[in-house]
Write a protein that holds these residues in place. Structure first.
Motif, PDB file in Angstrom:
ATOM      1  N   UNK A  97     -42.338   8.926   8.425  1.00  0.00           N
ATOM      2  CA  UNK A  97     -41.526   8.794   8.305  1.00  0.00           C
ATOM      3  C   UNK A  97     -41.742   9.101   6.767  1.00  0.00           C
ATOM      4  N   UNK A  98     -41.784  10.220   5.935  1.00  0.00           N
ATOM      5  CA  UNK A  98     -41.755  10.800   4.691  1.00  0.00           C
ATOM      6  C   UNK A  98     -40.660  10.970   3.656  1.00  0.00           C
ATOM      7  N   UNK A  99     -40.279  11.026   2.798  1.00  0.00           N
ATOM      8  CA  UNK A  99     -38.712  11.418   2.180  1.00  0.00           C
ATOM      9  C   UNK A  99     -39.310  11.288   0.316  1.00  0.00           C
ATOM     10  N   UNK A 100     -38.301  11.492   0.075  1.00  0.00           N
ATOM     11  CA  UNK A 100     -38.549  11.723  -0.924  1.00  0.00           C
ATOM     12  C   UNK A 100     -38.657  10.895  -2.603  1.00  0.00           C
ATOM     13  N   UNK A 101     -39.051  11.117  -3.365  1.00  0.00           N
ATOM     14  CA  UNK A 101     -39.774  10.486  -4.604  1.00  0.00           C
ATOM     15  C   UNK A 101     -38.893  10.536  -5.738  1.00  0.00           C
ATOM     16  N   UNK A 140     -35.675  16.952   4.882  1.00  0.00           N
ATOM     17  CA  UNK A 140     -36.034  15.206   3.569  1.00  0.00           C
ATOM     18  C   UNK A 140     -34.712  15.034   4.210  1.00  0.00           C
ATOM     19  N   UNK A 141     -34.604  13.398   4.350  1.00  0.00           N
ATOM     20  CA  UNK A 141     -33.155  12.527   4.782  1.00  0.00           C
ATOM     21  C   UNK A 141     -33.281  10.763   4.276  1.00  0.00           C
ATOM     22  N   UNK A 142     -34.524  10.844   3.349  1.00  0.00           N
ATOM     23  CA  UNK A 142     -34.834   9.573   2.985  1.00  0.00           C
ATOM     24  C   UNK A 142     -35.299   9.519   1.370  1.00  0.00           C
ATOM     25  N   UNK A 143     -35.285   9.543   0.619  1.00  0.00           N
ATOM     26  CA  UNK A 143     -35.604   8.705  -0.502  1.00  0.00           C
ATOM     27  C   UNK A 143     -35.588   7.628  -1.295  1.00  0.00           C
ATOM     28  N   UNK A 178     -25.553  12.889  -5.920  1.00  0.00           N
ATOM     29  CA  UNK A 178     -26.895  14.146  -5.918  1.00  0.00           C
ATOM     30  C   UNK A 178     -27.631  14.080  -4.672  1.00  0.00           C
ATOM     31  N   UNK A 179     -28.020  12.332  -4.234  1.00  0.00           N
ATOM     32  CA  UNK A 179     -29.075  12.679  -2.868  1.00  0.00           C
ATOM     33  C   UNK A 179     -27.727  13.068  -1.874  1.00  0.00           C
ATOM     34  N   UNK A 180     -26.404  12.751  -1.465  1.00  0.00           N
ATOM     35  CA  UNK A 180     -25.689  13.007  -0.477  1.00  0.00           C
ATOM     36  C   UNK A 180     -25.707  14.907  -1.024  1.00  0.00           C
ATOM     37  N   UNK A 181     -25.394  15.457  -2.111  1.00  0.00           N
ATOM     38  CA  UNK A 181     -25.510  16.767  -1.797  1.00  0.00           C
ATOM     39  C   UNK A 181     -26.521  17.110  -1.695  1.00  0.00           C
ATOM     40  N   UNK A 182     -28.142  16.444  -1.226  1.00  0.00           N
ATOM     41  CA  UNK A 182     -29.090  17.742  -0.992  1.00  0.00           C
ATOM     42  C   UNK A 182     -29.258  17.117   0.495  1.00  0.00           C
ATOM     43  N   UNK A 183     -28.595  16.058   1.071  1.00  0.00           N
ATOM     44  CA  UNK A 183     -28.481  15.836   3.058  1.00  0.00           C
ATOM     45  C   UNK A 183     -29.050  14.911   2.881  1.00  0.00           C
ATOM     46  N   UNK A 184     -29.691  14.207   2.180  1.00  0.00           N
ATOM     47  CA  UNK A 184     -30.456  12.705   2.317  1.00  0.00           C
ATOM     48  C   UNK A 184     -29.729  11.917   2.790  1.00  0.00           C
ATOM     49  N   UNK A 185     -29.723  10.961   3.924  1.00  0.00           N
ATOM     50  CA  UNK A 185     -29.292   9.962   4.544  1.00  0.00           C
ATOM     51  C   UNK A 185     -29.347   8.692   4.622  1.00  0.00           C
ATOM     52  N   UNK A 186     -30.665   8.224   3.649  1.00  0.00           N
ATOM     53  CA  UNK A 186     -31.586   7.273   3.560  1.00  0.00           C
ATOM     54  C   UNK A 186     -31.598   6.611   1.640  1.00  0.00           C
ATOM     55  N   UNK A 187     -31.330   5.678   1.538  1.00  0.00           N
ATOM     56  CA  UNK A 187     -31.774   5.275  -0.123  1.00  0.00           C
ATOM     57  C   UNK A 187     -32.757   3.880  -0.107  1.00  0.00           C
TER      58      UNK A 187
END
Length: 239
Positions: free
Chosen positions: A73-77, A104-107, A122-131
């Protein structure tokens, strides 16, 4: 975040030396043996005072991200400068999405920078599901008071969101840079945390950087700490 030239070898004074931060082969070998679930977070923003990553247009960097995304799994930093700047965050998420060719679903925030509720909104707006930012930078332990994932409740809107917050208990830089522990002391601290998490049937999450596995400079001897953690997980998973 990767801190490396990402060239397999670097020419220095006409000698060929291995890039000390190219530790991905080691990660692949041990993760596969232990059947661990790992997530790799990549920093792909613009360089700044607190963002020292490679240019995401770098051929070798892109190739690395593509390779890792096929195995894990790859996420955004998100960059330090993107915190509180939705436009910058959006650009970075799109850069990573184009490289890995999927959503991209993880950050995990750079420097664990959190500003409530803006960061999560802001993460939610970008479709991020897990932080995976919920943890202390200078202390091991339980910043959220629990050892299990939970959904972010936005007090400003009085509603539960679909963003899952996954707390972590320990980070390599915390033990080395802030706590000034030796590798042996770090192993003891990690053992204590694992026992505590197990008592409450929690989820043990640790944050590691590729550079801390290099056994180079301030990370000399810390490879053994990661190996110890892997061995603990192997026994737990029955590997």
């Amino acid at each position: 975040p990767p801190r490396s030239t990402l060239f397999p070898y670097t020419t220095l004074f006409r000698s060929i030396i291995h890039d000390p931060f190219d530790t991905y082969h080691f990660i692949h070998k041990h993760v596969k043996e232990a059947h661990l679930h790992i997530i790799m977070f990549f920093l792909v923003g613009s360089r700044s005072k607190f963002d020292k990553n490679l240019n995401p247009g770098n051929f070798y960097f892109k190739r690395l991200i593509e390779k890792e995304s096929k195995m894990y799994s790859v996420g955004i930093h998100p960059s330090y400068n993107s915190n509180g700047n939705h436009e910058k965050l959006s650009r970075e998420v799109n850069v990573l999405r184009k490289i890995i060719k999927r959503k991209v679903k993880k950050a995990r925030q750079h420097y664990l920078k959190l500003s409530f509720p803006n960061t999560y909104q802001n993460l939610i707006k970008e479709g991020i599901e897990e932080d995976y930012t919920m943890g202390f930078h200078d202390l091991p332990g339980f910043r959220a008071g629990i050892a299990n994932p939970f959904y972010f409740y936005d007090l400003s809107l009085e509603m539960e969101t679909n963003l899952k917050v996954v707390p972590f208990q320990v980070m390599d830089a915390t033990l080395n840079h802030y706590q000034k522990l030796s590798p042996e002391q770090a192993i003891e601290k990690i053992n204590q945390l694992i026992v505590t998490v197990k008592k409450v049937n929690g989820t043990f999450v640790a944050v590691w950087h590729n550079e801390s596995l290099s056994n180079w400079r301030e990370w000399n001897g810390w490879l053994s700490v990661f190996e110890h953690l892997i061995d603990k997980m192997k026994k737990r998973n029955g590997s």
